[in-house]
Design a protein around this motif. Structure first.
Motif, PDB file in Angstrom:
ATOM      1  N   LEU A 133      69.107-119.213   8.587  1.00  0.00           N
ATOM      2  CA  LEU A 133      68.280-119.651   7.734  1.00  0.00           C
ATOM      3  C   LEU A 133      66.726-118.884   7.928  1.00  0.00           C
ATOM      4  N   TYR A 134      66.531-118.801   9.153  1.00  0.00           N
ATOM      5  CA  TYR A 134      65.219-118.133   9.435  1.00  0.00           C
ATOM      6  C   TYR A 134      65.344-116.674   9.064  1.00  0.00           C
ATOM      7  N   GLN A 135      66.437-116.103   9.052  1.00  0.00           N
ATOM      8  CA  GLN A 135      66.651-114.708   8.682  1.00  0.00           C
ATOM      9  C   GLN A 135      66.651-114.649   7.368  1.00  0.00           C
ATOM     10  N   ALA A 136      67.308-115.697   6.624  1.00  0.00           N
ATOM     11  CA  ALA A 136      67.124-115.589   5.025  1.00  0.00           C
ATOM     12  C   ALA A 136      65.843-115.822   4.556  1.00  0.00           C
ATOM     13  N   THR A 137      65.100-116.485   5.305  1.00  0.00           N
ATOM     14  CA  THR A 137      63.578-116.803   4.881  1.00  0.00           C
ATOM     15  C   THR A 137      62.742-115.394   5.061  1.00  0.00           C
ATOM     16  N   LEU A 138      63.116-114.737   6.175  1.00  0.00           N
ATOM     17  CA  LEU A 138      62.292-113.424   6.391  1.00  0.00           C
ATOM     18  C   LEU A 138      62.809-112.554   5.610  1.00  0.00           C
ATOM     19  N   ASN A 139      64.287-112.263   5.008  1.00  0.00           N
ATOM     20  CA  ASN A 139      64.590-111.395   4.150  1.00  0.00           C
ATOM     21  C   ASN A 139      63.823-111.592   2.805  1.00  0.00           C
ATOM     22  N   SER A 140      63.679-112.994   2.382  1.00  0.00           N
ATOM     23  CA  SER A 140      63.159-113.305   1.172  1.00  0.00           C
ATOM     24  C   SER A 140      61.671-112.988   0.923  1.00  0.00           C
ATOM     25  N   VAL A 141      61.122-113.212   2.065  1.00  0.00           N
ATOM     26  CA  VAL A 141      59.607-112.925   2.031  1.00  0.00           C
ATOM     27  C   VAL A 141      59.283-111.360   2.186  1.00  0.00           C
ATOM     28  N   ILE A 142      59.976-110.594   2.894  1.00  0.00           N
ATOM     29  CA  ILE A 142      60.041-109.130   2.947  1.00  0.00           C
ATOM     30  C   ILE A 142      60.290-108.721   1.404  1.00  0.00           C
ATOM     31  N   GLY A 143      61.379-109.141   1.009  1.00  0.00           N
ATOM     32  CA  GLY A 143      61.753-108.775  -0.386  1.00  0.00           C
ATOM     33  C   GLY A 143      60.836-108.708  -1.528  1.00  0.00           C
ATOM     34  N   CYS A 144      60.321-110.200  -1.352  1.00  0.00           N
ATOM     35  CA  CYS A 144      59.344-110.344  -2.589  1.00  0.00           C
ATOM     36  C   CYS A 144      58.000-109.942  -2.318  1.00  0.00           C
ATOM     37  N   VAL A 145      57.628-109.854  -1.292  1.00  0.00           N
ATOM     38  CA  VAL A 145      56.184-109.348  -0.790  1.00  0.00           C
ATOM     39  C   VAL A 145      56.314-107.778  -1.545  1.00  0.00           C
ATOM     40  N   GLY A 146      57.210-106.976  -0.952  1.00  0.00           N
ATOM     41  CA  GLY A 146      57.334-105.601  -1.596  1.00  0.00           C
ATOM     42  C   GLY A 146      57.187-105.541  -2.742  1.00  0.00           C
ATOM     43  N   GLY A 147      58.238-106.360  -3.426  1.00  0.00           N
ATOM     44  CA  GLY A 147      58.148-106.350  -5.119  1.00  0.00           C
ATOM     45  C   GLY A 147      57.243-106.579  -5.742  1.00  0.00           C
ATOM     46  N   ALA A 148      56.262-107.672  -5.123  1.00  0.00           N
ATOM     47  CA  ALA A 148      55.304-108.210  -5.614  1.00  0.00           C
ATOM     48  C   ALA A 148      54.083-107.055  -5.649  1.00  0.00           C
ATOM     49  N   LEU A 149      53.905-106.481  -4.577  1.00  0.00           N
ATOM     50  CA  LEU A 149      53.008-105.286  -4.441  1.00  0.00           C
ATOM     51  C   LEU A 149      53.282-104.128  -5.481  1.00  0.00           C
ATOM     52  N   LEU A 150      54.553-103.857  -5.568  1.00  0.00           N
ATOM     53  CA  LEU A 150      54.900-102.732  -6.431  1.00  0.00           C
ATOM     54  C   LEU A 150      54.590-103.096  -7.729  1.00  0.00           C
ATOM     55  N   ALA A 151      55.004-104.409  -8.228  1.00  0.00           N
ATOM     56  CA  ALA A 151      54.815-104.758  -9.407  1.00  0.00           C
ATOM     57  C   ALA A 151      53.357-105.024  -9.862  1.00  0.00           C
ATOM     58  N   MET A 152      52.494-105.176  -8.762  1.00  0.00           N
ATOM     59  CA  MET A 152      51.023-105.382  -9.047  1.00  0.00           C
ATOM     60  C   MET A 152      50.360-103.925  -9.192  1.00  0.00           C
ATOM     61  N   LEU A 153      50.900-102.711  -8.679  1.00  0.00           N
ATOM     62  CA  LEU A 153      50.244-101.782  -8.679  1.00  0.00           C
ATOM     63  C   LEU A 153      50.706-101.120 -10.303  1.00  0.00           C
ATOM     64  N   THR A 154      51.978-101.127 -10.502  1.00  0.00           N
ATOM     65  CA  THR A 154      52.465-100.774 -11.722  1.00  0.00           C
ATOM     66  C   THR A 154      51.820-101.229 -13.039  1.00  0.00           C
ATOM     67  N   GLY A 155      51.702-102.854 -12.682  1.00  0.00           N
ATOM     68  CA  GLY A 155      50.887-103.664 -13.788  1.00  0.00           C
ATOM     69  C   GLY A 155      49.521-103.007 -13.852  1.00  0.00           C
ATOM     70  N   LEU A 156      48.791-102.887 -12.846  1.00  0.00           N
ATOM     71  CA  LEU A 156      47.409-102.408 -12.955  1.00  0.00           C
ATOM     72  C   LEU A 156      47.234-101.176 -13.159  1.00  0.00           C
ATOM     73  N   PHE A 157      48.323-100.304 -13.332  1.00  0.00           N
ATOM     74  CA  PHE A 157      48.091 -98.794 -13.879  1.00  0.00           C
ATOM     75  C   PHE A 157      48.089 -99.212 -15.244  1.00  0.00           C
ATOM     76  N   PHE A 158      49.212 -99.890 -15.692  1.00  0.00           N
ATOM     77  CA  PHE A 158      49.252 -99.915 -17.308  1.00  0.00           C
ATOM     78  C   PHE A 158      48.185-100.665 -17.762  1.00  0.00           C
ATOM     79  N   ALA A 159      47.562-101.727 -17.101  1.00  0.00           N
ATOM     80  CA  ALA A 159      46.146-102.265 -17.686  1.00  0.00           C
ATOM     81  C   ALA A 159      45.139-101.412 -17.720  1.00  0.00           C
ATOM     82  N   TRP A 160      45.103-100.509 -16.817  1.00  0.00           N
ATOM     83  CA  TRP A 160      43.853 -99.536 -16.675  1.00  0.00           C
ATOM     84  C   TRP A 160      43.993 -98.702 -17.828  1.00  0.00           C
ATOM     85  N   VAL A 161      45.205 -98.036 -18.016  1.00  0.00           N
ATOM     86  CA  VAL A 161      45.402 -97.113 -19.028  1.00  0.00           C
ATOM     87  C   VAL A 161      45.177 -97.657 -20.413  1.00  0.00           C
ATOM     88  N   VAL A 162      45.574 -98.878 -20.669  1.00  0.00           N
ATOM     89  CA  VAL A 162      45.262 -99.492 -21.820  1.00  0.00           C
ATOM     90  C   VAL A 162      44.143-100.028 -22.195  1.00  0.00           C
TER      91      VAL A 162
END
Length: 571
Positions: free
Chosen positions: A69-98
């Motif tokens: 369970l601890y490993q699954a929790t760690l995997n979830s946090v790592i996966g979602c934090v990385g995805g959230a950071l990339l989504a934020m950067l991509t969304g910021l790029f499009f928001a800035w352009v528009v």
């Protein structure tokens, strides 16, 4: 006459609020409460009195001491934090352009930025597993024939970050664009007058002003992706990498099912999601950077000049990565006999073309049933959900009734409850309910309404707040009752927003997998579950066909609904 009419006018809203509380209670707190009770009781939690007399926290002690369970929790946090950071950067790029550049074709760029919202995460992750599998991915075949010593591997944290980042960037884009558009340009102009370069102004002035919306957008994506089942199920499980959602799924589908243990994991998932929601609210409300003043001003647009082709290339690259390449892969797989390539030439071998996968789907009774069920269930959830959300939003925003704030808080609960957890809660709460709805299409529709109530209420609220109260007051002055005012004044004025809310609920319901995976039967199976089952069975051709069918259905409904909404707005 007026004195006698006044009590009846007050009674009208009360007759709406009381049933709303009852309906929302059975949709949201009741199943979640049963889930929580089941995690601390050795007795069937639907027998509430007996379950409360046999409380036992041993399941928590057992599960929360599990390394898995601890490993699954760690995997979830790592996966979602990385995805959230990339989504934020991509969304910021499009928001800035528009919002902040002088680029042409902003309307088309805005459409490209939100396109991934209409693509199911399940379809996206499956398409990219076809494109970037480390062994037989189509892109890797191209790299090999080009002589490049380079391979993509979608079955990794990097692959998961990529899929989550590019397909959930629209949430960050929609969150950040208003903040950039409404900024007062005075501070930026002062920086420029003081001799700062464009980059210095962005780094020292603009970025600090929007840091809180940026962090809030990243947390929003983290909260949404934390409860996802489709992406980790297709990209992480094949390499024995478990997230909390796939760990929970294995507990429920095991032999025998471990419902009590699954409930304890659900509580952990709710706690992590609630923490993310709480932090986001704190970031939004704790500190205020005023960027909108009483003066009518427009932010200064950045002149791209020689960078314009670079920006356009990045926008087109995003379109290719999120839409063009995945659907080309699905179309290719849907018309090929076998999913096996040795070279680029073999990918386009005409002798391998076939329509057998389409014929298989059209002759497969369960596949056809899943399409019909999805349309029927989506329409039912959209109609019932939009009515519930409209009445709830009206009571919250347009009345002064006691309890309306509690009603607002009640509709916000599902924000902190992932779809998979709602599926587990409904499985437990309704399987022994006196009304036999478990195993029918109705339990799915109810789960979808509960899952997406926050989205529907917020969408209806935005539209209601645009209608001035003087129109209601005029109706009441002329003797209109609560119901007459609601039906003859508010509903016609709010009709475009009501239709948009229905469309939103329909799209979300047809796409939803997490809430469906535990509640379907062979008779009530829906399209998203059928696609997942075909994928798990290794029937890639049928999976691709059904994925294309789901996409065409959603696009068709969106196009027709948009035309109807435009006519309603014109009327």
């Amino acid at each position: 006459m007026t004195e006698r009419a006044a009590p009846r006018r007050r009674l009208g809203p009360l007759l709406v609020v009381a049933p709303l509380f009852a309906v929302l209670f059975f949709l949201i707190p009741y199943p979640i409460g049963i889930l929580l009770l089941g995690s601390v009781s050795r007795v069937e939690p639907t027998r509430i009195g007996e379950a409360l007399r046999h409380l036992d926290f041993s399941y928590y002690a057992e599960m929360y001491s599990s390394p898995a369970l601890y490993q699954a929790t760690l995997n979830s946090v790592i996966g979602c934090v990385g995805g959230a950071l990339l989504a934020m950067l991509t969304g910021l790029f499009f928001a800035w352009v528009v919002a902040r550049t002088d680029i042409k074709g902003k309307g088309a760029i805005e459409i490209i930025a939100i396109m991934p919202l209409f693509i199911s995460p399940l379809i996206a992750s499956m398409a990219w597993s076809i494109l970037a599998s480390d062994r037989a991915g189509i892109l890797n075949i191209f790299f090999k024939d080009l002589g490049w010593d380079f391979r993509l591997n979608i079955y990794s944290f990097t692959g998961i970050w990529f899929v989550l980042g590019v397909y959930y960037a629209p949430y960050a884009y929609l969150f950040l664009t208003p903040a950039l558009r409404r900024m007062d340009p005075v501070l930026e102009e002062a920086s420029t007058i003081s001799g700062a370069s464009t980059w210095q102004t962005v780094r020292r002035v603009t970025f600090p002003l929007i840091i809180h919306p940026i962090l809030s957008a990243a947390l929003l994506v983290f909260v949404i992706t934390l409860g996802l089942f489709a992406v980790p199920a297709t990209l992480a499980v094949p390499v024995n990498l478990h997230f909390l959602t796939t760990y929970l799924f294995n507990l429920v589908t095991g032999n025998p099912p471990a419902y009590e243990k699954a409930a304890t994991v659900s509580v952990l998932l709710i706690a992590l999601t609630f923490l993310g929601v709480f932090l986001q609210r704190q970031i939004i409300g704790k500190r205020s950077f005023v960027t909108v003043t009483g003066k009518s001003t427009q932010p200064r647009l950045l002149k791209l000049r020689r960078w314009r082709p670079v920006v356009l290339a990045l926008v087109l690259l995003y379109l290719c990565l999120t839409v063009v390449l995945p659907y080309l892969a699905l179309v290719l797989v849907s018309v090929r006999r076998f999913m096996f390539f040795t070279s680029v030439a073999s990918i386009f071998d005409a002798n391998m073309l076939t329509t057998q996968h389409f014929q298989f789907v059209w002759s497969h009774a369960q596949a056809i049933r899943s399409i019909g069920n999805s349309l029927y269930m989506g329409a039912a959830a959209a109609l019932a959900g939009s009515l519930l959300c409209f009445l709830t939003s009206y009571c919250i925003h347009r009345t002064e009734l006691p309890g309306r704030k509690s009603l607002d808080y009640l509709t916000m609960i599902p924000i902190a409850v992932p779809g998979l957890v709602i599926g587990v809660a409904y499985l437990w709460a309704w399987i022994s309910f006196p009304v036999p709805i478990y195993g029918t299409i109705w339990v799915l529709a109810l789960a979808y309404v509960a899952r997406f109530v926050p989205d529907g209420v917020r969408a209806a609220g935005v539209n209601l707040l645009q209608v001035h109260k003087e129109l209601e007051e005029s109706s009441r002055i002329h003797g209109g009752s609560f119901w007459q005012t609601l039906w003859r004044v508010m509903v016609p004025l709010a009709r475009p927003g009501l239709l948009s809310s229905m469309l939103l609920l329909f799209i979300l319901s047809v796409r939803e997998l997490g809430s469906s995976i535990f509640l379907y039967t062979t008779e009530s199976i829906v399209l998203s579950v059928q696609i997942y089952n075909q994928w798990e069975s290794g029937e890639l051709g049928a999976t691709a066909v059904l994925s294309l069918v789901q996409t065409l259905l959603l696009v068709g409904v969106v196009v027709l609904a948009r035309k109807y909404v435009m006519r309603a707005e014109a009327a």
